[in-house]
Scaffold this motif. Structure first.
Motif, PDB file in Angstrom:
ATOM      1  N   ARG A   1      -2.986  10.978  -2.199  1.00 24.85           N
ATOM      2  CA  ARG A   1      -3.549  11.926  -3.165  1.00 24.85           C
ATOM      3  C   ARG A   1      -2.517  12.985  -3.554  1.00 24.85           C
ATOM      4  N   GLU A   2      -1.795  13.507  -2.562  1.00 27.86           N
ATOM      5  CA  GLU A   2      -0.825  14.565  -2.852  1.00 27.86           C
ATOM      6  C   GLU A   2       0.390  14.004  -3.601  1.00 27.86           C
ATOM      7  N   TYR A   3       0.900  12.882  -3.096  1.00 34.71           N
ATOM      8  CA  TYR A   3       2.155  12.351  -3.633  1.00 34.71           C
ATOM      9  C   TYR A   3       2.010  11.875  -5.077  1.00 34.71           C
ATOM     10  N   ILE A   4       0.870  11.237  -5.348  1.00 31.98           N
ATOM     11  CA  ILE A   4       0.739  10.562  -6.640  1.00 31.98           C
ATOM     12  C   ILE A   4       0.613  11.551  -7.799  1.00 31.98           C
ATOM     13  N   ARG A   5       0.232  12.798  -7.488  1.00 32.37           N
ATOM     14  CA  ARG A   5       0.146  13.834  -8.538  1.00 32.37           C
ATOM     15  C   ARG A   5       1.421  13.889  -9.368  1.00 32.37           C
ATOM     16  N   ASP A   6       2.580  13.983  -8.661  1.00 26.53           N
ATOM     17  CA  ASP A   6       3.867  14.165  -9.350  1.00 26.53           C
ATOM     18  C   ASP A   6       4.890  13.111  -8.957  1.00 26.53           C
ATOM     19  N   ALA A   7       4.469  12.016  -8.388  1.00 26.19           N
ATOM     20  CA  ALA A   7       5.438  10.983  -7.976  1.00 26.19           C
ATOM     21  C   ALA A   7       6.187  10.497  -9.214  1.00 26.19           C
ATOM     22  N   PRO A   8       7.438  10.052  -9.045  1.00 30.36           N
ATOM     23  CA  PRO A   8       8.170   9.530 -10.207  1.00 30.36           C
ATOM     24  C   PRO A   8       7.373   8.418 -10.887  1.00 30.36           C
TER      25      PRO A   8
ATOM     26  N   VAL B   1      12.460  -4.375 -16.503  1.00 33.37           N
ATOM     27  CA  VAL B   1      12.015  -4.446 -15.099  1.00 33.37           C
ATOM     28  C   VAL B   1      12.353  -5.842 -14.619  1.00 33.37           C
ATOM     29  N   LYS B   2      13.182  -5.936 -13.578  1.00 36.27           N
ATOM     30  CA  LYS B   2      13.517  -7.273 -13.063  1.00 36.27           C
ATOM     31  C   LYS B   2      13.086  -7.352 -11.597  1.00 36.27           C
ATOM     32  N   ASP B   3      13.883  -6.772 -10.713  1.00 35.20           N
ATOM     33  CA  ASP B   3      13.482  -6.729  -9.314  1.00 35.20           C
ATOM     34  C   ASP B   3      12.828  -5.380  -9.023  1.00 35.20           C
ATOM     35  N   VAL B   4      11.870  -5.411  -8.121  1.00 33.43           N
ATOM     36  CA  VAL B   4      11.219  -4.164  -7.705  1.00 33.43           C
ATOM     37  C   VAL B   4      11.325  -4.052  -6.185  1.00 33.43           C
ATOM     38  N   TYR B   5      11.111  -2.853  -5.698  1.00 34.16           N
ATOM     39  CA  TYR B   5      11.025  -2.637  -4.250  1.00 34.16           C
ATOM     40  C   TYR B   5       9.556  -2.403  -3.953  1.00 34.16           C
ATOM     41  N   GLY B   6       8.985  -3.248  -3.142  1.00 34.54           N
ATOM     42  CA  GLY B   6       7.554  -3.052  -2.888  1.00 34.54           C
ATOM     43  C   GLY B   6       6.991  -4.058  -1.925  1.00 34.54           C
ATOM     44  N   GLY B   7       5.658  -4.072  -1.871  1.00 34.64           N
ATOM     45  CA  GLY B   7       4.937  -4.945  -0.951  1.00 34.64           C
ATOM     46  C   GLY B   7       3.912  -4.138  -0.168  1.00 34.64           C
ATOM     47  N   PRO B   8       3.196  -4.801   0.733  1.00 36.43           N
ATOM     48  CA  PRO B   8       2.141  -4.100   1.470  1.00 36.43           C
ATOM     49  C   PRO B   8       2.598  -3.501   2.801  1.00 36.43           C
ATOM     50  N   LEU B   9       2.050  -2.313   3.080  1.00 37.25           N
ATOM     51  CA  LEU B   9       2.150  -1.690   4.408  1.00 37.25           C
ATOM     52  C   LEU B   9       0.735  -1.663   4.969  1.00 37.25           C
ATOM     53  N   PHE B  10       0.586  -1.946   6.233  1.00 35.31           N
ATOM     54  CA  PHE B  10      -0.748  -1.873   6.858  1.00 35.31           C
ATOM     55  C   PHE B  10      -0.787  -0.728   7.863  1.00 35.31           C
ATOM     56  N   PHE B  11      -1.838   0.072   7.762  1.00 39.39           N
ATOM     57  CA  PHE B  11      -2.033   1.198   8.686  1.00 39.39           C
ATOM     58  C   PHE B  11      -3.311   0.976   9.491  1.00 39.39           C
ATOM     59  N   ASP B  12      -3.295   1.504  10.708  1.00 35.92           N
ATOM     60  CA  ASP B  12      -4.496   1.485  11.537  1.00 35.92           C
ATOM     61  C   ASP B  12      -5.621   2.225  10.806  1.00 35.92           C
ATOM     62  N   ARG B  13      -6.827   1.727  10.907  1.00 34.41           N
ATOM     63  CA  ARG B  13      -7.883   2.393  10.118  1.00 34.41           C
ATOM     64  C   ARG B  13      -8.166   3.806  10.620  1.00 34.41           C
ATOM     65  N   ALA B  14      -7.790   4.089  11.861  1.00 35.67           N
ATOM     66  CA  ALA B  14      -7.945   5.463  12.360  1.00 35.67           C
ATOM     67  C   ALA B  14      -7.028   6.426  11.589  1.00 35.67           C
ATOM     68  N   ASP B  15      -5.988   5.897  10.973  1.00 34.04           N
ATOM     69  CA  ASP B  15      -5.048   6.738  10.217  1.00 34.04           C
ATOM     70  C   ASP B  15      -5.343   6.731   8.713  1.00 34.04           C
ATOM     71  N   ALA B  16      -6.424   6.081   8.334  1.00 34.45           N
ATOM     72  CA  ALA B  16      -6.687   5.908   6.898  1.00 34.45           C
ATOM     73  C   ALA B  16      -6.828   7.255   6.176  1.00 34.45           C
ATOM     74  N   GLY B  17      -7.469   8.215   6.817  1.00 31.34           N
ATOM     75  CA  GLY B  17      -7.647   9.529   6.179  1.00 31.34           C
ATOM     76  C   GLY B  17      -6.300  10.175   5.878  1.00 31.34           C
ATOM     77  N   ALA B  18      -5.384  10.101   6.840  1.00 35.23           N
ATOM     78  CA  ALA B  18      -4.051  10.703   6.645  1.00 35.23           C
ATOM     79  C   ALA B  18      -3.324  10.000   5.496  1.00 35.23           C
ATOM     80  N   VAL B  19      -3.459   8.687   5.412  1.00 33.97           N
ATOM     81  CA  VAL B  19      -2.756   7.938   4.351  1.00 33.97           C
ATOM     82  C   VAL B  19      -3.369   8.274   2.987  1.00 33.97           C
ATOM     83  N   LEU B  20      -4.687   8.322   2.932  1.00 31.42           N
ATOM     84  CA  LEU B  20      -5.335   8.633   1.645  1.00 31.42           C
ATOM     85  C   LEU B  20      -4.974  10.045   1.186  1.00 31.42           C
ATOM     86  N   ARG B  21      -4.902  10.977   2.128  1.00 33.19           N
ATOM     87  CA  ARG B  21      -4.542  12.350   1.729  1.00 33.19           C
ATOM     88  C   ARG B  21      -3.083  12.421   1.275  1.00 33.19           C
ATOM     89  N   ALA B  22      -2.210  11.695   1.963  1.00 28.93           N
ATOM     90  CA  ALA B  22      -0.799  11.678   1.556  1.00 28.93           C
ATOM     91  C   ALA B  22      -0.657  11.055   0.157  1.00 28.93           C
TER      92      ALA B  22
END
Ligand SMILES: Cc1cc2nc3c(=O)[nH]c(=O)nc-3n(C[C@H](O)[C@H](O)[C@H](O)COP(=O)(O)OP(=O)(O)OC[C@H]3O[C@@H](n4cnc5c(N)ncnc54)[C@H](O)[C@@H]3O)c2cc1C
Length: 366
Positions: A138-145, A115-136
């Protein structure tokens, strides 16, 4: 004791017992190698690894303790022992999750990964959208690479140049991403999270792994903050649990405090429950409600926020939590934190520390 010796041919590193992840990462990065550490580089390799070790690379390479090959240990009796699969294997088993209960580790030997370089960092979402982000999430992380790590975090927006000035000081849901696969695939790997809601601000790109690992150090000056933390393992992030996060997360009182919901599936699940002392191999997430604030005069209100939050999410979580995310008043949870591994830990404690010399920890009593 913070020297780090890297053997690039064997892809191993030997680190002194007082090494921080900062020193460790700097040494291994020169060879394009890394192992799982935490998400803040001022944290010690010692305590973090002995409790388990959850971080950006855990889904790909397991917990920090899963990458431990051997440890040099000074026992309560003053003996210097090597603990590994081949020598003192009962001690080696207990060191991988059992915390600082069994002796002083003066050197840790780890397996490393490219592992040398990675692609990453923080994204900030409006707190009104927090539910949508948490649900996304939850779904993605089940089988994410497996190369995809990262976690949602309640965060008061710090005064950083990439965040619009008008939004500084506003509570948002951040997502801190880390893609440790080929960097050109990073954007695609992050898409399911990015597409969950409009992004308010971001600082995402290709960077050296140590840069991401130290990106948030400034928020947590060692010794500069009061701490009160609580934690649970979580198997399913249900709608009810997300509702509890949406109620309490936006009340995060200060910029240093946060709540992280770390993914611990992937490679962490491929280790059998009784292979190491760290027992929750079937949990998908490790949640930490991390109260950190500068002034002791504010203890009551900050502790109350952590406790109220915890009271809401604990009934929707597993009984136990990660020992490294716990406070002094969590001692009564020690059995639950180790589930079926607790009795075996007690046996090892009796053998190596019968008088409980090492008791300033989440204590396993002999
Ligand atoms: C800002 C911050 C961020 C964090 N982020 C993460 C994270 O991303 N992932 C994660 O898993 N945890 C994280 N943690 C929790 C962390 O794992 C624990 O706080 C851990 O105890 C830190 O270990 P240390 O060596 O830095 O601490 P210390 O305070 O030096 O040690 C804590 C305890 O660990 C034991 N210990 C430490 N070194 C040794 C040794 N060489 N031999 C024997 N016992 C030892 C002792 O019991 C000691 O009392 C974080 C903590 C903080 C404060």
């Amino acid at each position: 004791m913070h020297d780090v010796q890297v053997d690039p041919k064997q892809a191993t590193a030997r680190a002194g017992g007082g090494t921080t992840w900062s020193a460790f990462n700097d040494a291994t990065h020169s060879y394009g190698l890394a192992t799982t550490g935490g998400v803040v580089s001022t944290t010690g390799v010692g305590g973090l690894t002995l409790g388990g070790g959850i971080g950006y690379l855990a889904r790909g390479f397991g917990l920090s303790c899963d990458n431990l090959l051997s440890a040099e240990v000074v026992t309560a009796a003053g003996q210097v022992l090597t603990a590994s699969e081949q020598e003192n294997d009962d001690l080696f088993w207990a060191l991988r999750g059992g915390g600082g209960n069994f002796g002083v580790v003066t050197a840790f030997e780890f397996g490393l990964h490219p592992v040398k370089d990675v692609y990453g960092g923080p994204l900030f979402f409006d707190r009104a959208d927090a539910g949508a982000v948490l649900r996304a999430y939850r779904e993605y992380i089940r089988d994410a690479p497996a190369e995809f790590g990262g976690f949602p975090a309640w965060q008061i927006a710090p005064p950083l140049p990439f965040i619009p000035e008008a939004r500084h000081g506003e509570t948002m849901l951040a997502f801190v991403a880390c893609w440790a696969g080929p960097v050109e695939d990073g954007e695609r790997a992050l898409k399911p999270i990015r597409d969950a809601a409009p992004v308010v601000a971001e600082h995402v790109g290709v960077m050296p792994y140590p840069a991401l690992n130290s990106a948030f150090d400034g928020l947590y000056p060692p010794g500069g903050l009061q701490h009160y933390w609580k934690a649970n393992f979580v198997r399913e992030l249900t709608d009810e649990a997300i509702d509890a996060h949406l109620e309490h997360g936006p009340k995060v009182p200060v910029v240093n405090s946060t709540v992280h919901i770390y993914p611990i599936n992937g490679a962490c699940h491929r280790v059998a429950r009784d292979k190491t002392a760290f027992a929750y191999r079937d949990a998908t997430f490790a949640t930490v409600i991390a109260g950190m604030w500068p002034d002791a005069a504010d203890n009551d209100s900050n502790i109350k926020w952590v406790r109220d939050y915890y009271d809401a999410v604990a009934p929707l979580s597993e009984e136990g939590g990660y020992v490294n995310f716990m406070s002094g008043d969590d001692q009564d949870r020690i059995k639950a934190n180790y589930k079926g591994n607790y009795d075996r830990l007690t046996d090892v404690k009796r053998k190596y520390d019968p008088d409980n010399l090492f008791h300033l920890n989440q204590n396993i009593r002999p």
